[in-house]
Design a protein around this motif. Structure first.
Motif, PDB file in Angstrom:
ATOM      1  N   UNK A  17     -13.884  13.604  -4.715  1.00  0.00           N
ATOM      2  CA  UNK A  17     -12.728  12.698  -4.734  1.00  0.00           C
ATOM      3  C   UNK A  17     -12.722  11.873  -3.458  1.00  0.00           C
ATOM      4  N   UNK A  18     -12.765  10.573  -3.627  1.00  0.00           N
ATOM      5  CA  UNK A  18     -12.799   9.685  -2.463  1.00  0.00           C
ATOM      6  C   UNK A  18     -11.366   9.450  -1.972  1.00  0.00           C
ATOM      7  N   UNK A  19     -11.198   9.597  -0.681  1.00  0.00           N
ATOM      8  CA  UNK A  19      -9.861   9.475  -0.105  1.00  0.00           C
ATOM      9  C   UNK A  19      -9.973   8.735   1.217  1.00  0.00           C
ATOM     10  N   UNK A  20      -9.097   7.773   1.447  1.00  0.00           N
ATOM     11  CA  UNK A  20      -9.042   7.112   2.759  1.00  0.00           C
ATOM     12  C   UNK A  20      -8.002   7.862   3.581  1.00  0.00           C
ATOM     13  N   UNK A  22       0.850  -1.202   0.000  1.00  0.00           N
ATOM     14  CA  UNK A  22       0.000   0.000   0.000  1.00  0.00           C
ATOM     15  C   UNK A  22       0.883   1.248   0.000  1.00  0.00           C
ATOM     16  N   UNK A  23       0.344   2.328  -0.547  1.00  0.00           N
ATOM     17  CA  UNK A  23       1.073   3.598  -0.501  1.00  0.00           C
ATOM     18  C   UNK A  23       0.431   4.482   0.559  1.00  0.00           C
ATOM     19  N   UNK A  27      -7.927  -0.208   9.733  1.00  0.00           N
ATOM     20  CA  UNK A  27      -7.996   0.599   8.503  1.00  0.00           C
ATOM     21  C   UNK A  27      -7.125  -0.028   7.416  1.00  0.00           C
ATOM     22  N   UNK A  28      -5.915  -0.433   7.783  1.00  0.00           N
ATOM     23  CA  UNK A  28      -5.009  -1.019   6.791  1.00  0.00           C
ATOM     24  C   UNK A  28      -5.455  -2.425   6.415  1.00  0.00           C
ATOM     25  N   UNK A  34      -3.767   5.440   1.619  1.00  0.00           N
ATOM     26  CA  UNK A  34      -4.122   5.998   2.926  1.00  0.00           C
ATOM     27  C   UNK A  34      -3.329   7.293   3.122  1.00  0.00           C
ATOM     28  N   UNK A  35      -3.981   8.292   3.693  1.00  0.00           N
ATOM     29  CA  UNK A  35      -3.311   9.571   3.966  1.00  0.00           C
ATOM     30  C   UNK A  35      -3.395   9.874   5.454  1.00  0.00           C
TER      31      UNK A  35
END
Lengths: 149, 122
Positions: free
Chosen positions: B74-77, B1-2, B118-119, B50-51
């Motif tokens: 814009x969808x963002x986790x 994952x980034x 979450x991850x 993930x941010x």
């Protein structure tokens, strides 16, 4: 909701942050407290339902040790920018955690960090509300809460 | 994952990245940004999975960035790693789509507890 911050609150927050972020013990020192030059002072301002500022001041060696621990680098490898950045983050965390004890809603400013000798920082319109003085490995640390009238 | 770590303090970004590793999340690609504007640029280059956002930053702060992205559809986790912990800020973060708020100072255990699910869902 209290509008004041007691020395015990300052001590509680600062000791917690010193322990959890730096892994260092901080003890209160009331008598004979002094910060030798050069010193660093970090300040965050709080504005909103409660208005004032939180300052942290310490000796340069204390600030440098803290930065070394936060960056996991040798103190001698650190530039002035790294030390100021780390000290600003300590001011941010202490200020933010003290802000949580005060009436809201309010905003926390980004930290400002000053390093030098023989200087004072004036925040016009504010008065001293509460101050905690501490020692860590022989180095001084002071946290001050200023309130805007 | 980034994972994209956004904080205006290089020191704090370093602590967040180290804590991610200490919490057992060291198999991921970590990218850094110093404020909301840099974060937007990084997101355009390679969308993150993930941010981790700081709240208070110059140029474009974390909550304004999150609200802008939501308004643009814009969808963002993402979630916040911040000293800001008031109820109104938690409500604003949730309304903007934040999955979590981690308070500073944090520990590997608090990262594990909050980011683990979450991850895992990623």
């Amino acid at each position: 909701m209290p509008t004041a911050v007691a020395i015990a609150d300052i001590a509680g927050v600062t000791v917690k942050i010193w322990q959890s972020v730096l892994g260092l013990e901080l003890t209160e020192q009331r008598e004979g407290f002094q910060i030798p030059s050069p010193m660093l002072l970090g300040c965050v301002q709080i504005s909103g339902a409660w208005t004032g500022a939180v300052e942290i001041a310490s000796s340069e060696p204390m600030a440098r040790s803290a930065a070394a621990l936060m960056l996991q680098l040798d103190a001698a490898e650190l530039g002035d920018g790294d030390v100021r950045d780390a000290f600003g983050e300590l001011a941010n965390m202490i200020g933010g955690n003290l802000k949580a004890l005060l009436p809201g809603p309010s905003q926390l400013s980004p930290p400002v960090v000053v390093k030098g000798s023989d200087f004072t920082v004036a925040l016009p319109g504010t008065t001293l509300l509460s101050r905690g003085t501490f020692r860590c490995n022989g180095e001084p640390v002071m946290v001050t809460v200023m309130i805007r009238a | 994952m980034k994972i994209l770590v956004v904080d205006d303090s290089k020191v704090m970004r370093s602590i967040v990245i180290r804590t991610l590793k200490q919490a057992g999340f060291d198999g991921h690609t970590i990218v850094e940004a110093g404020n909301g504007i840099e974060a937007l640029k990084a997101m355009r280059e390679t969308p993150p999975d993930l941010v981790l956002l700081d709240w208070n930053m110059p140029e474009l702060n974390g909550i304004d960035l999150a609200e802008k992205l939501k308004a643009a559809g814009i969808k963002l986790r993402f979630g916040f790693v911040t000293t800001e912990s008031s109820d109104e800020m938690k409500q604003r973060a949730t309304a903007a789509g934040a999955l979590f708020m981690i308070s500073k100072p944090f520990t590997p255990e608090s990262f594990q507890q909050t980011l683990g699910p979450v991850l895992a869902a990623g």
